[in-house]
Design a protein around this motif. Structure first.
Motif: not given
Length: 283
Positions: A232-246
């Motif tokens: 749940p490290e914040w940078g890893a959370m962003i990395s995992g969710a970037r493909g669903y940003m739209s």
């Protein structure tokens, strides 16, 4: 007729801390407290996938929505606060130890050793630290530990340079000369008198470094060489969710906001400490 002496006006006491400073102190204290107790508050389900609740928007049941695995983003942020903040503090602590050791040895050692260490320090300062850290983390393998080691190995030169200059200035102070006349050994002189009276210059730097290092550590996780899923490290959370940003902007916005809040809070703390240390900077 009786003359009455006028009452003396009571001096107006300036508050020790302004409301702005108290607000910043309170926010930083709350962030540190959250990092200390966050993992104990978060439920164990933050690591468990629930494919029936994937990418749900913020609601009463999930305050910040869910991610692509159906995990509650709010509780993952709470649990990840310790990883993100304490890992950042650990990086600053480690490279500060290296920098302090280099500066102390350079000051107390012979002239040739001082020149050698300062030339190595200058080389470290001339290299792009982020690129070097990225290379080290890649060689060590993608993990949060690799990111910590990489940043610790590349962050010490500035600390060493600043502290060495300050220690040289402290060596010229009368109390140091007095201790030398009394026969205090050079090593004891450095550890007992020079270093404690020089290290305060780093306090402001440490607060600012926490802000900057948190952004860099999250960046390493974002590009895949830092913390890895399901962390749940914040940078890893962003990395995992970037493909669903739209379609699930909240999965990126929530950890991004957490990083920004922490970085800004510690940057403001550094500004306050700098003004406290040098009141002439106050506007």
């Amino acid at each position: 007729m009786t003359l009455v002496a006028p009452a003396l006006a009571k001096p107006i006491r300036k508050p020790r801390f302004s409301p702005y400073e108290l607000t910043v102190f309170s926010v930083v204290a709350a962030l540190v407290l959250l990092a200390a107790v966050g993992p104990f508050l978060a439920p164990g389900s933050i690591y468990t996938s629930n494919m029936l609740e994937t990418l749900m928007p913020p609601s009463a049941g999930h305050w910040l929505g869910t991610d692509d695995q159906g995990r509650d983003i709010f509780w993952r942020l709470v649990a990840g606060s310790q990883l993100s903040l304490f890992a950042t503090v650990l990086v600053v602590f480690l490279y500060s130890l290296i920098g302090i050791a280099v500066a102390t040895i350079a000051t107390v050692g012979p002239r040739w050793l001082d020149e050698l260490l300062m030339r190595i320090t200058d080389i470290g300062l001339s290299l792009p630290g982020l690129v070097v850290a990225l290379g080290i983390a890649t060689v060590l393998g993608p993990s949060l530990q690799s990111g910590i080691i990489a940043l610790a190995l590349t962050g010490w030169p500035m600390t060493a340079r600043i502290l060495r200059t300050t220690m040289r200035q402290t060596m010229e102070q009368p109390f140091v000369e007095g201790a030398r006349i009394l026969g205090v050994s050079r090593t004891r002189l450095m550890l007992k008198h020079v270093l404690p009276n020089s290290i305060d210059v780093l306090i402001v730097k440490w607060a600012g470094d926490i802000s900057f290092t948190m952004l860099i550590l999250a960046g390493l996780s974002f590009i895949g060489v830092g913390a890895q899923p399901p962390s749940p490290e914040w940078g890893a959370m962003i990395s995992g969710a970037r493909g669903y940003m739209s379609i699930a902007w909240w999965a990126v916005a929530a950890p991004g906001a957490a990083i920004v809040i922490n970085a800004v809070a510690f940057a403001l703390l550094a500004d306050i400490l700098q003004v406290r240390r040098d009141p002439s900077l106050q506007v």
